[in-house]
Design a protein around this motif. Structure first.
Motif, PDB file in Angstrom:
ATOM      1  N   ASP A  33      -5.633   3.070   1.707  1.00 53.23           N
ATOM      2  CA  ASP A  33      -6.467   2.559   2.669  1.00 53.23           C
ATOM      3  C   ASP A  33      -7.553   2.214   2.533  1.00 53.23           C
ATOM      4  O   ASP A  33      -8.004   1.263   3.347  1.00 53.23           O
ATOM      5  CB  ASP A  33      -6.276   3.706   3.723  1.00 53.23           C
TER       6      ASP A  33
ATOM      7  N   GLU B 157       8.436   1.241  -3.252  1.00 53.72           N
ATOM      8  CA  GLU B 157       7.807   1.205  -1.965  1.00 53.72           C
ATOM      9  C   GLU B 157       6.844   0.221  -1.739  1.00 53.72           C
ATOM     10  O   GLU B 157       6.038   0.298  -2.790  1.00 53.72           O
ATOM     11  CB  GLU B 157       7.567   2.764  -1.524  1.00 53.72           C
ATOM     12  N   TRP B 158       6.714  -0.359  -0.872  1.00 54.59           N
ATOM     13  CA  TRP B 158       5.518  -1.393  -0.292  1.00 54.59           C
ATOM     14  C   TRP B 158       4.562  -0.536   0.719  1.00 54.59           C
ATOM     15  O   TRP B 158       5.218  -0.076   1.427  1.00 54.59           O
ATOM     16  CB  TRP B 158       5.881  -2.608   0.186  1.00 54.59           C
ATOM     17  N   TYR B 159       3.068  -0.577   0.515  1.00 47.75           N
ATOM     18  CA  TYR B 159       2.289  -0.001   1.256  1.00 47.75           C
ATOM     19  C   TYR B 159       1.096  -1.189   1.511  1.00 47.75           C
ATOM     20  O   TYR B 159       0.453  -1.585   0.644  1.00 47.75           O
ATOM     21  CB  TYR B 159       1.528   1.217   0.907  1.00 47.75           C
ATOM     22  N   PRO B 160       0.848  -1.509   2.697  1.00 47.98           N
ATOM     23  CA  PRO B 160       1.663  -0.980   4.067  1.00 47.98           C
ATOM     24  C   PRO B 160       2.674  -1.588   4.299  1.00 47.98           C
ATOM     25  O   PRO B 160       3.692  -1.578   5.079  1.00 47.98           O
ATOM     26  CB  PRO B 160       0.302  -1.166   5.018  1.00 47.98           C
ATOM     27  N   HIS B 161       3.137  -2.909   3.624  1.00 45.32           N
ATOM     28  CA  HIS B 161       4.232  -3.734   3.754  1.00 45.32           C
ATOM     29  C   HIS B 161       4.592  -4.761   2.743  1.00 45.32           C
ATOM     30  O   HIS B 161       3.477  -4.856   1.795  1.00 45.32           O
ATOM     31  CB  HIS B 161       4.040  -4.675   5.096  1.00 45.32           C
TER      32      HIS B 161
ATOM     33  N   CYS C 192       0.179   3.297  -7.853  1.00 46.00           N
ATOM     34  CA  CYS C 192       0.232   2.179  -7.037  1.00 46.00           C
ATOM     35  C   CYS C 192      -0.399   0.943  -7.640  1.00 46.00           C
ATOM     36  O   CYS C 192      -1.465   1.106  -8.304  1.00 46.00           O
ATOM     37  CB  CYS C 192      -0.509   2.664  -5.844  1.00 46.00           C
TER      38      CYS C 192
ATOM     39  N   LYS D 273      -2.466   7.521  -0.576  1.00 47.36           N
ATOM     40  CA  LYS D 273      -2.460   6.973   0.514  1.00 47.36           C
ATOM     41  C   LYS D 273      -3.975   6.570   1.108  1.00 47.36           C
ATOM     42  O   LYS D 273      -4.376   5.660   1.505  1.00 47.36           O
ATOM     43  CB  LYS D 273      -1.740   7.381   1.571  1.00 47.36           C
TER      44      LYS D 273
END
Length: 188
Positions: free
Chosen positions: A27, A167-171, A64, A23
């Motif tokens: 970021d 899962e998508w990060y951040p969206h 990711c 994460k």
């Protein structure tokens, strides 16, 4: 060694950063304009065939992916078992960085890629088969670090590949037309 094709590797499809905190790394890349990310777990369920240094493997990873033009950025965080990624972090006392690059090998079958790499003196160091919603992805990391300073990977998606749930990060992206784990390899 004889005469070897110089064009065998094809194009770079992916650059991977190994991280102890996926994460945090996502970021950082998001601040640079790279993302959003698809986040997957590589476990015995999602990668049932795993090999490490010629033996049955036990590695587990958080993986990711983010598309950036024609290139895919990958982040891998070891979460269990022995892996090249865990070794990388151990050797560097936890410092993250670019650990491998992946080539499309002109989309020849994985068996031919392995044969060609062996002829060049590079054995598989870590490999597996990742299950999609449909189809599978064979991935193989070759033991190139001593000769090149980094690991070379090759990825081979089946023709019927569909990304598994993620899962998508951040969206999620506003349009999924340019996303998908296999896009970097297939769009070349």
């Amino acid at each position: 060694m004889g005469t070897l094709r110089t064009s065998f590797l094809g194009s770079i499809a992916e650059v991977c950063i190994v991280s102890g905190d996926h994460k945090k790394t996502m970021d950082g890349l998001l601040r640079l304009g790279i993302g959003p990310f698809q986040v997957f777990d590589f476990t015995p369920t999602t990668v049932p065939q795993r090999f490490f240094r010629g033996q049955t493997g036990s590695f587990e990873l958080k993986v990711c992916f983010a598309r950036h033009g024609d290139l895919t950025f990958e982040i891998m965080q070891p979460t269990g078992g022995e892996s090249l990624m865990a070794e990388y972090l151990d050797q560097r006392r936890g410092k993250e960085g670019v650990q491998h690059i992946a080539f499309d090998c002109n989309n020849v079958p994985m068996k031919e890629r392995k044969r060609e790499m062996r002829e060049r003196g590079f054995e598989p160091a870590m490999e597996g088969v990742w299950k999609g919603k449909k189809g599978s992805c064979n991935f193989c990391f070759f033991d190139t670090e001593a000769s090149t300073g980094t690991i070379f990977e090759s990825i081979d998606f089946s023709e019927d590949w569909e990304d598994p749930e993620c899962e998508w990060y951040p969206h999620p992206p506003t349009s999924d037309a340019s996303y998908g784990a296999e896009k970097a390899v297939r769009q070349r």
